[in-house]
Scaffold this active site. Structure first.
Site, PDB file in Angstrom:
ATOM      1  N   TYR A 291       0.807  -1.215   0.000  1.00 41.08           N
ATOM      2  CA  TYR A 291       0.000   0.000   0.000  1.00 41.08           C
ATOM      3  C   TYR A 291       0.841   1.266   0.000  1.00 41.08           C
ATOM      4  O   TYR A 291       0.371   2.330  -0.418  1.00 41.08           O
ATOM      5  CB  TYR A 291      -0.961  -0.017   1.202  1.00 41.08           C
ATOM      6  CG  TYR A 291      -0.376   0.500   2.490  1.00 41.08           C
ATOM      7  CD1 TYR A 291      -0.463   1.860   2.821  1.00 41.08           C
ATOM      8  CD2 TYR A 291       0.251  -0.349   3.389  1.00 41.08           C
ATOM      9  CE1 TYR A 291       0.058   2.353   3.999  1.00 41.08           C
ATOM     10  CE2 TYR A 291       0.777   0.128   4.571  1.00 41.08           C
ATOM     11  CZ  TYR A 291       0.675   1.482   4.883  1.00 41.08           C
ATOM     12  OH  TYR A 291       1.199   1.954   6.047  1.00 41.08           O
ATOM     13  N   LEU A 312      -1.810  12.234   7.194  1.00 38.78           N
ATOM     14  CA  LEU A 312      -2.364  12.095   8.536  1.00 38.78           C
ATOM     15  C   LEU A 312      -2.108  10.670   9.004  1.00 38.78           C
ATOM     16  O   LEU A 312      -2.706   9.719   8.502  1.00 38.78           O
ATOM     17  CB  LEU A 312      -3.864  12.403   8.512  1.00 38.78           C
ATOM     18  CG  LEU A 312      -4.282  13.700   7.809  1.00 38.78           C
ATOM     19  CD1 LEU A 312      -5.791  13.890   7.877  1.00 38.78           C
ATOM     20  CD2 LEU A 312      -3.561  14.902   8.402  1.00 38.78           C
ATOM     21  N   LEU A 379      -4.693   9.651   4.427  1.00 38.43           N
ATOM     22  CA  LEU A 379      -5.059   9.194   5.764  1.00 38.43           C
ATOM     23  C   LEU A 379      -4.536   7.781   5.953  1.00 38.43           C
ATOM     24  O   LEU A 379      -4.970   6.854   5.278  1.00 38.43           O
ATOM     25  CB  LEU A 379      -6.581   9.228   5.954  1.00 38.43           C
ATOM     26  CG  LEU A 379      -7.099   8.752   7.315  1.00 38.43           C
ATOM     27  CD1 LEU A 379      -6.588   9.644   8.438  1.00 38.43           C
ATOM     28  CD2 LEU A 379      -8.620   8.703   7.328  1.00 38.43           C
ATOM     29  N   ASP A 380      -3.578   7.640   6.858  1.00 42.31           N
ATOM     30  CA  ASP A 380      -3.009   6.319   7.155  1.00 42.31           C
ATOM     31  C   ASP A 380      -2.972   6.127   8.670  1.00 42.31           C
ATOM     32  O   ASP A 380      -1.948   5.774   9.246  1.00 42.31           O
ATOM     33  CB  ASP A 380      -1.604   6.206   6.564  1.00 42.31           C
ATOM     34  CG  ASP A 380      -1.082   4.763   6.592  1.00 42.31           C
ATOM     35  OD1 ASP A 380      -1.889   3.843   6.818  1.00 42.31           O
ATOM     36  OD2 ASP A 380       0.128   4.577   6.389  1.00 42.31           O
ATOM     37  N   ALA A 381      -4.103   6.402   9.308  1.00 45.30           N
ATOM     38  CA  ALA A 381      -4.187   6.361  10.767  1.00 45.30           C
ATOM     39  C   ALA A 381      -5.091   5.243  11.276  1.00 45.30           C
ATOM     40  O   ALA A 381      -5.408   5.197  12.460  1.00 45.30           O
ATOM     41  CB  ALA A 381      -4.702   7.709  11.293  1.00 45.30           C
TER      42      ALA A 381
END
Length: 515
Positions: A291, A312, A379-381
């Site tokens: 990813y 993020l 967004l990878d949170a």
């Protein structure tokens, strides 16, 4: 019967007069330890089961049930042996059990995770058993203290209410002290293991003056042993790994983090339970498959070439490092809640470009308060099984749209268990409520990661990726991502700030896979 007369009866002809106010001090320290231990227990669980509301609910439930049983038992014991030394023996015993918790936690929880992963996969049951095995017995022992103390302190029936109220107030103030002391001071400064040991030492210390004879000698021995344990350096939380050797680890304010280096020099960042790799590094590589590469190129799936990017959940900066290497005009704002993780990124993962600006902040508040706009917001949170509900809602994605430049994109890494797309469907429906039905796309990267792409452009993102001016190394990555891109899945409710039951969604997906 007062505490003094009780100890006189217990001592026979030689009265033992404990220090004035000792009973109140014991009640205060017990309150401190009971709630402080609850906070520390939740931190011990986090590396294995995460820190979701379900885990916290189980922790609180076990604490309350154990205290309730202790209250009932304490009343009976106080009537049978109404002496301060009798109460002190329970406090001393609880200190021994508390001291053992951090040493038993890791091996027990490791086996618990494996067992539930193989047979039931229930996050709820796993965390419940984990907390129960660790803290139920010592917390039960602390529950004995409150009714015992009231029994010892009451001089007359007409004073019962006043006496009980005063002691419970002292215990509650102790609980507040333990909660904030553990959260703001002990865990950040000395870690979970020593936090348990500090509470254990306090319990042992206050019990010694009330003990008599051999029991006092034992109390002194226990106190000395716990004090010695505090100075022993904590061991590696998780020493067994097939990926390589642990070259750094830290128990931060928010989580457990460790860096593992393989024989080939590849470094990976694991957080908490270690079931996923959050950052990866090789000295001369910037593409790693998976990813990370999909996120790196997704921002080019628009008619606006990205130059200002916000990430993020930046972690160790794998994507940020790749962007600033391949695209000299790109500037990255990396938002990471945990400043220690950003430090790890700079020290071990090559996140050293002067075009990467790191921010120690929570993703949504930072984005809401920012006056900047971006071409691509990543967004990878989402770190299963603990996904922040407030980052899955329509209101959050409305904030992302408000912070996008014309033609901008939002990319979201959705981790999931193999074969389960419920979370992806929910997020797709929620993003479509903001970006439009035709503007949410999916890139099914592998069995456990799907990248969702929301665009503010009417251009076909597949064609934009194929036509983008990219370095030779990145061109095959973009072509492959374009081939995978397809419209988002249908189905799933729209999550809002008022209702976003993401914890139940994730836990149900784990249970479904294990059945």
């Amino acid at each position: 019967m007062t505490a003094t007369s009780a100890t006189r009866t217990d001592a026979g002809t030689t009265p033992h007069r404990p220090p004035r106010g000792l009973l109140e001090l014991i009640v205060f320290v017990v309150g401190t330890a009971s709630l402080g231990a609850e906070i520390a227990a939740a931190r011990l669980l986090a590396p294995w089961f995460g820190a979701s509301t379900i885990v916290w609910a189980n922790t609180i439930a076990i604490t309350l049930v154990s205290l309730s049983v202790g209250y009932a038992l304490g009343g009976r014991l106080a009537d049978r042996n109404p002496t301060l030394s009798g109460l002190a023996r329970w406090v001393l015993a609880s200190s021994v059990f508390f001291a053992a918790v951090p040493f038993l936690a890791a091996p027990f929880l490791r086996q618990s995770v494996r067992a539930f992963a193989e047979y039931s996969g229930g996050l709820f049951l796993g965390s419940l058993v984990g907390v129960g095995a660790m803290i139920a017995v010592p917390v039960l022992m602390l529950g004995v203290v409150s009714p015992y103390a009231v029994r010892l302190k009451v001089d007359a029936v007409e004073d019962t209410g006043k006496t009980a109220g005063r002691l419970y107030a002292i215990g509650t103030i102790g609980s507040l002290t333990g909660t904030f002391g553990a959260t703001l001071v002990l865990i950040p400064l000395v870690g979970s293991q020593r936090t348990f040991l500090v509470f254990s030492l306090l319990l042992a210390l206050v019990s010694v003056p009330a003990l008599r004879g051999p029991a006092r000698v034992l109390g002194i021995v226990v106190t000395t042993a716990i004090a010695l344990l505090i100075v022993v350096p904590p061991g590696t939380t998780k020493t067994v790994t097939d990926a390589g050797r642990v070259i750094d680890e830290a128990e931060t304010e928010y989580q457990y983090a460790r860096v593992i280096e393989s024989d080939t020099g590849t470094r990976v960042l694991e957080l908490n339970e270690g079931q996923a790799i959050h950052s990866i590094y090789r000295p001369d590589d910037y593409l790693f498959g998976g990813y990370w590469d999909a996120m790196l190129v997704a921002g080019f799936a628009s008619d606006t070439r990205p130059t200002d990017v916000a990430i993020l959940g930046n972690a160790g900066g794998t994507v940020a490092r790749g962007l600033t290497h391949y695209f000299p005009d790109v500037r990255v704002d990396g938002v990471e809640l945990d400043d220690k993780v950003s430090e790890i990124g700079r020290e071990y993962f090559g996140m050293t470009s002067d075009r990467i600006t790191t921010h120690t902040a929570d993703a949504r508040p930072w984005l809401q308060q920012s006056d900047r706009t971006f071409d691509n917001i990543m967004l990878d949170a989402y770190r299963q099984p603990y996904i922040p509900a407030y980052l899955t809602t329509r209101e959050f994605f409305e904030v992302t749209r408000a912070r996008l430049n014309p033609g901008g994109t939002v990319t979201v890494n959705v981790g999931h268990v193999p074969g389960n797309d419920r979370l992806e469907k929910v997020l797709t429906a929620t993003m479509r409520a903001v970006y439009g039905e035709a503007n949410v796309w999916r890139d099914p990267v592998d069995d456990t990661n799907t990248v969702l792409l929301a665009t503010t452009s009417d251009a076909d993102p597949r064609e934009q990726l194929r036509e983008a001016d990219l370095p030779a190394d990145v061109r095959p990555v973009a072509d492959t991502a374009a081939d995978r891109l397809e419209p988002g899945l249908d189905g799933g409710p729209v999550y809002t700030d008022d209702r976003a039951p993401v914890e139940w969604l994730i836990d149900a997906s784990f249970a479904a896979v294990a059945e």
